[in-house]
Design a protein around this motif. Structure first.
Motif, PDB file in Angstrom:
ATOM      1  N   VAL A 271     -24.940  48.721-126.762  1.00 51.51           N
ATOM      2  CA  VAL A 271     -24.403  47.502-127.357  1.00 51.51           C
ATOM      3  C   VAL A 271     -25.534  46.772-128.075  1.00 51.51           C
ATOM      4  O   VAL A 271     -26.597  46.545-127.489  1.00 51.51           O
ATOM      5  CB  VAL A 271     -23.790  46.596-126.258  1.00 51.51           C
ATOM      6  CG1 VAL A 271     -23.323  45.271-126.851  1.00 51.51           C
ATOM      7  CG2 VAL A 271     -22.630  47.301-125.553  1.00 51.51           C
ATOM      8  N   GLY A 272     -25.333  46.418-129.343  1.00 49.63           N
ATOM      9  CA  GLY A 272     -26.405  45.783-130.100  1.00 49.63           C
ATOM     10  C   GLY A 272     -26.040  44.407-130.615  1.00 49.63           C
ATOM     11  O   GLY A 272     -24.946  44.201-131.156  1.00 49.63           O
ATOM     12  N   LYS A 273     -26.976  43.465-130.475  1.00 48.99           N
ATOM     13  CA  LYS A 273     -26.807  42.130-131.071  1.00 48.99           C
ATOM     14  C   LYS A 273     -27.021  42.246-132.571  1.00 48.99           C
ATOM     15  O   LYS A 273     -28.074  42.678-133.024  1.00 48.99           O
ATOM     16  CB  LYS A 273     -27.812  41.146-130.470  1.00 48.99           C
ATOM     17  CG  LYS A 273     -27.881  39.802-131.214  1.00 48.99           C
ATOM     18  CD  LYS A 273     -28.841  38.806-130.552  1.00 48.99           C
ATOM     19  CE  LYS A 273     -29.018  37.544-131.409  1.00 48.99           C
ATOM     20  NZ  LYS A 273     -29.926  36.560-130.801  1.00 48.99           N
ATOM     21  N   GLY A 274     -26.016  41.846-133.329  1.00 48.43           N
ATOM     22  CA  GLY A 274     -26.102  41.981-134.782  1.00 48.43           C
ATOM     23  C   GLY A 274     -25.871  40.663-135.501  1.00 48.43           C
ATOM     24  O   GLY A 274     -24.921  40.510-136.264  1.00 48.43           O
ATOM     25  N   ILE A 275     -26.745  39.691-135.253  1.00 50.25           N
ATOM     26  CA  ILE A 275     -26.661  38.426-135.990  1.00 50.25           C
ATOM     27  C   ILE A 275     -27.413  38.640-137.311  1.00 50.25           C
ATOM     28  O   ILE A 275     -28.641  38.744-137.326  1.00 50.25           O
ATOM     29  CB  ILE A 275     -27.268  37.260-135.170  1.00 50.25           C
ATOM     30  CG1 ILE A 275     -26.537  37.110-133.826  1.00 50.25           C
ATOM     31  CG2 ILE A 275     -27.206  35.954-135.974  1.00 50.25           C
ATOM     32  CD1 ILE A 275     -25.049  36.812-133.922  1.00 50.25           C
ATOM     33  N   THR A 276     -26.644  38.722-138.407  1.00 53.87           N
ATOM     34  CA  THR A 276     -27.269  39.078-139.684  1.00 53.87           C
ATOM     35  C   THR A 276     -28.180  37.963-140.193  1.00 53.87           C
ATOM     36  O   THR A 276     -29.080  38.207-140.983  1.00 53.87           O
ATOM     37  CB  THR A 276     -26.211  39.440-140.743  1.00 53.87           C
ATOM     38  OG1 THR A 276     -25.314  38.326-140.895  1.00 53.87           O
ATOM     39  CG2 THR A 276     -25.416  40.670-140.317  1.00 53.87           C
ATOM     40  N   TYR A 277     -27.924  36.738-139.747  1.00 55.09           N
ATOM     41  CA  TYR A 277     -28.872  35.640-139.946  1.00 55.09           C
ATOM     42  C   TYR A 277     -28.618  34.595-138.878  1.00 55.09           C
ATOM     43  O   TYR A 277     -27.472  34.196-138.647  1.00 55.09           O
ATOM     44  CB  TYR A 277     -28.740  35.003-141.344  1.00 55.09           C
ATOM     45  CG  TYR A 277     -29.760  33.911-141.544  1.00 55.09           C
ATOM     46  CD1 TYR A 277     -31.119  34.225-141.651  1.00 55.09           C
ATOM     47  CD2 TYR A 277     -29.391  32.567-141.555  1.00 55.09           C
ATOM     48  CE1 TYR A 277     -32.073  33.233-141.785  1.00 55.09           C
ATOM     49  CE2 TYR A 277     -30.338  31.569-141.699  1.00 55.09           C
ATOM     50  CZ  TYR A 277     -31.678  31.905-141.809  1.00 55.09           C
ATOM     51  OH  TYR A 277     -32.624  30.926-141.937  1.00 55.09           O
ATOM     52  N   ASP A 278     -29.698  34.154-138.224  1.00 52.89           N
ATOM     53  CA  ASP A 278     -29.566  33.143-137.174  1.00 52.89           C
ATOM     54  C   ASP A 278     -30.224  31.843-137.619  1.00 52.89           C
ATOM     55  O   ASP A 278     -31.433  31.663-137.486  1.00 52.89           O
ATOM     56  CB  ASP A 278     -30.209  33.657-135.875  1.00 52.89           C
ATOM     57  CG  ASP A 278     -30.049  32.655-134.731  1.00 52.89           C
ATOM     58  OD1 ASP A 278     -29.264  31.691-134.890  1.00 52.89           O
ATOM     59  OD2 ASP A 278     -30.701  32.847-133.680  1.00 52.89           O
ATOM     60  N   SER A 279     -29.400  30.948-138.165  1.00 56.06           N
ATOM     61  CA  SER A 279     -29.924  29.628-138.555  1.00 56.06           C
ATOM     62  C   SER A 279     -30.002  28.707-137.339  1.00 56.06           C
ATOM     63  O   SER A 279     -30.619  27.649-137.393  1.00 56.06           O
ATOM     64  CB  SER A 279     -28.993  28.990-139.595  1.00 56.06           C
ATOM     65  OG  SER A 279     -27.783  28.577-138.971  1.00 56.06           O
ATOM     66  N   GLY A 280     -29.361  29.120-136.259  1.00 53.68           N
ATOM     67  CA  GLY A 280     -29.222  28.260-135.091  1.00 53.68           C
ATOM     68  C   GLY A 280     -27.842  27.617-135.042  1.00 53.68           C
ATOM     69  O   GLY A 280     -27.403  27.143-134.017  1.00 53.68           O
ATOM     70  N   GLY A 281     -27.180  27.571-136.203  1.00 47.39           N
ATOM     71  CA  GLY A 281     -25.865  26.907-136.256  1.00 47.39           C
ATOM     72  C   GLY A 281     -26.040  25.391-136.256  1.00 47.39           C
ATOM     73  O   GLY A 281     -27.039  24.875-136.766  1.00 47.39           O
ATOM     74  N   ILE A 282     -25.085  24.653-135.671  1.00 50.93           N
ATOM     75  CA  ILE A 282     -25.183  23.194-135.618  1.00 50.93           C
ATOM     76  C   ILE A 282     -26.456  22.775-134.873  1.00 50.93           C
ATOM     77  O   ILE A 282     -27.101  21.797-135.231  1.00 50.93           O
ATOM     78  CB  ILE A 282     -23.922  22.588-134.934  1.00 50.93           C
ATOM     79  CG1 ILE A 282     -22.663  22.935-135.744  1.00 50.93           C
ATOM     80  CG2 ILE A 282     -24.063  21.076-134.756  1.00 50.93           C
ATOM     81  CD1 ILE A 282     -22.551  22.285-137.105  1.00 50.93           C
ATOM     82  N   SER A 283     -26.853  23.544-133.866  1.00 46.32           N
ATOM     83  CA  SER A 283     -28.154  23.319-133.204  1.00 46.32           C
ATOM     84  C   SER A 283     -29.217  23.989-134.069  1.00 46.32           C
ATOM     85  O   SER A 283     -29.906  24.922-133.658  1.00 46.32           O
ATOM     86  CB  SER A 283     -28.155  23.927-131.804  1.00 46.32           C
ATOM     87  OG  SER A 283     -26.980  23.609-131.088  1.00 46.32           O
ATOM     88  N   LEU A 284     -29.330  23.481-135.289  1.00 46.95           N
ATOM     89  CA  LEU A 284     -30.119  24.126-136.345  1.00 46.95           C
ATOM     90  C   LEU A 284     -31.585  24.333-135.951  1.00 46.95           C
ATOM     91  O   LEU A 284     -32.210  23.435-135.391  1.00 46.95           O
ATOM     92  CB  LEU A 284     -30.040  23.237-137.595  1.00 46.95           C
ATOM     93  CG  LEU A 284     -30.478  23.805-138.923  1.00 46.95           C
ATOM     94  CD1 LEU A 284     -29.597  24.979-139.346  1.00 46.95           C
ATOM     95  CD2 LEU A 284     -30.434  22.704-139.997  1.00 46.95           C
ATOM     96  N   LYS A 285     -32.096  25.490-136.281  1.00 48.26           N
ATOM     97  CA  LYS A 285     -33.522  25.754-136.042  1.00 48.26           C
ATOM     98  C   LYS A 285     -34.344  24.944-137.043  1.00 48.26           C
ATOM     99  O   LYS A 285     -33.961  24.817-138.196  1.00 48.26           O
ATOM    100  CB  LYS A 285     -33.824  27.239-136.269  1.00 48.26           C
ATOM    101  CG  LYS A 285     -33.347  28.176-135.181  1.00 48.26           C
ATOM    102  CD  LYS A 285     -33.742  29.616-135.513  1.00 48.26           C
ATOM    103  CE  LYS A 285     -33.110  30.613-134.554  1.00 48.26           C
ATOM    104  NZ  LYS A 285     -33.601  30.473-133.179  1.00 48.26           N
TER     105      LYS A 285
END
Ligand code: BES
Ligand code: MN
Ligand code: ZN
Length: 511
Positions: A271-285
């Motif tokens: 099983v692989g984590k495939g977040i093509t981009y992780d901005s953090g979302g509303i909890s923005l990085k």
């Protein structure tokens, strides 16, 4: 793609741009390694002296280029450091050969053809040199004006990777040598493809685009593939994957790749984590933490590469790969901190931090994978910054619900030259994820954050299934300079370990 061949030619007679020889670091100075006898002889047995005068020591990764002796068809000799001279009667380790071959291949970028005359004690050594050289001969230039991908000549560093590698000292007609080299080619081609996916910018590698790449490769290699799009995910109740993808204009996907062998006795699920981009979302990085987050699909890339490699090698085991693909973005439709998601397993999760998104997509994929009751599940993910703080950027952490399984994975990783370390899943950290509203929260105590994430995942593994979790947040993406066979950027971390696990499962030695 770089070609790899075996040759019985004498080093002097081979037409190439360079001959690569090994040099070890001895107590009194550099020592020419076995495999280079003919080259040394052509320097009247003084190659070690010449190298010492040139300042070489034989240290790992050191590269010294010198003109070839007269009578050689290749104009240049490349002496590459193997590190410490082995004890008497012992050989260089496979990993020291892999690293040296990789360093030499990198130093030869821009050249067409090189012959490698490194010490080969057995077929496994030939495989290691082949692997190292093919992994070192990598560049990502698809976005360069004159890149090789566009039919041009320039690579990322201005030079195209070494095009042809000839291994000297291997036996081309010996079955074991042939098999070792074929394995090296299959594994490194898929690993390099994983690197390409990781390096591809996130505006181009959306979940949909990644799924299309997986579909095409599956077709080519006789792997069954199934893609759940956003509609199918909604219908199936995949609240974790949908929740993470909710803020993005690029919809999420769950990809299932099934490689089956008629001779299989065991079933391994990856099983692989495939977040093509992780901005953090509303909890923005914050800026400074998001520039390399295209690498957040490295786990899915590793799983994809491993399944295809297993198929190419015809391993006698069933391997199912699950790619949990989503883009984590802030927007008016994004999941908020405080939202509760109903996961595929039926459990509810209170999202306290939208930047803890990897565990949410993995939870759905793990539960789905569990439904097939595989003999074991291994997930791979760039999951936590805490694991990078704990282990640095060259070592991945291994957690499991079974001590023997965790040990076997750390050993398998070591066998193929990947650094990993066993990490615990302390039960007391679970209560930090108690939620007043939902069954569990997606965040717990800050201390031991990598282990907290592991404990969260464990909640979504089916009863009685052997499971391990590889947190590759550190080694997945190399932000520093290249070393050995590891380039800058996407590294392909965990691919070789996963392939080894599939082989061990096929042999009945695991899971
Ligand atoms: N993708 C990151 C983890 C990461 C960090 C990968 C550095 C590669 C390099 C992950 O989704 C994340 O943001 N994790 C958070 C979890 C926290 C909010 C509980 C973290 O580690 O800070
Ligand atoms: Mn995150
Ligand atoms: Zn992430």
């Amino acid at each position: 793609m770089t070609a790899l061949t075996l040759s019985t030619s004498a080093a002097s007679g081979l037409r190439a741009d360079a001959i690569v020889v090994g040099v070890a670091k001895g107590a009194q100075g550099p020592v020419v390694a076995p495999g280079a006898e003919a080259v040394d002889k052509a320097y009247d047995g003084r190659l070690a002296d010449v190298l010492q005068t040139l300042g070489a020591s034989g240290a790992e990764g050191e590269v010294t280029k010198l003109p070839a002796p007269s009578g050689f068809k290749a104009p240049v000799v490349v002496a590459v450091g193997l590190g410490a001279l082995p004890e008497k009667d012992e050989a260089h380790t496979a990993e020291s050969l892999r690293r040296a071959a990789g360093a030499a291949a990198r130093a030869l970028a821009g050249s067409k053809k090189a012959a490698f005359a490194l010490p080969l004690a057995d077929p496994a050594d030939a495989g290691a040199v082949g692997e190292g050289a093919l992994l070192g001969a990598y560049s990502f230039d698809a976005y360069k004006e004159n890149g090789t991908a566009k039919g041009g000549k320039a690579a990322g560093n201005g030079k195209a990777p070494l095009a042809e590698i000839v291994l000297l000292g291997a036996k081309p007609r010996d079955k074991a040598y042939k098999a070792a080299v074929e394995r090296a080619v299959a594994v490194t081609e898929e690993l390099n493809r994983a690197r390409d996916l990781i390096n591809t910018p996130p505006n181009d590698l959306t979940p949909e685009a990644f799924a299309a790449v997986a579909q095409a490769a599956a077709k080519e290699h006789g792997i069954k593939v199934q893609v759940l799009d956003e509609k199918a995910l909604a219908k199936g109740g995949y609240g974790g994957i949908l929740g993470v993808g909710a803020g993005s204009a690029a919809a999420p996907r769950l990809v299932k790749l099934s490689y089956t062998s008629s001779k299989a006795k065991k079933h391994l699920a990856l099983v692989g984590k495939g977040i093509t981009y992780d901005s953090g979302g509303i909890s923005l990085k914050p800026a400074g933490h998001n520039e390399t987050m295209k690498c957040d699909m490295s786990g899915a890339a590793a799983v994809f590469a491993a399944v295809v490699a297993a198929a190419r090698l015809g391993l006698e085991v069933n391997v199912t790969g699950w790619l949990a693909l989503a883009e984590n973005m802030p927007s008016g439709s994004a999941t908020r901190p405080g939202d509760v998601l109903r996961m595929y397993s039926g459990k509810t999760v209170e999202v306290l931090n939208t930047d803890a998104e990897g565990r949410l997509v993995l939870a759905d994929a793990l539960w789905k994978a569990s439904e097939e009751k595989p003999d074991a599940i291994v997930d791979v993910a760039t999951l936590t910054g805490a694991m990078v703080l704990a282990l640095g950027n060259r070592t991945f952490g291994v957690m499991a619900n079974d001590d023997a399984f965790r040990t076997a994975i750390v050993e398998a990783a070591e066998e193929v030259g990947e650094d990993s370390w066993p990490m615990p899943l302390p039960a007391h950290l679970r209560k930090g994820m108690d939620s007043p509203t939902a069954d569990i929260a997606n965040m717990g105590e800050r201390m031991g954050g990598g282990l907290v994430a592991g404990l969260f995942l464990q909640e979504f593994v089916g009863e009685g299934i052997t499971w391990a979790h590889l947190d590759i947040a550190g080694p997945a993406f190399n932000e520093q300079g290249p070393f050995g066979y590891t380039p800058k950027g996407g590294t392909g971390s965990a691919v070789r370990t996963l392939v080894r696990l599939a082989e061990l499962t096929a042999a009945g030695d695991l899971g």
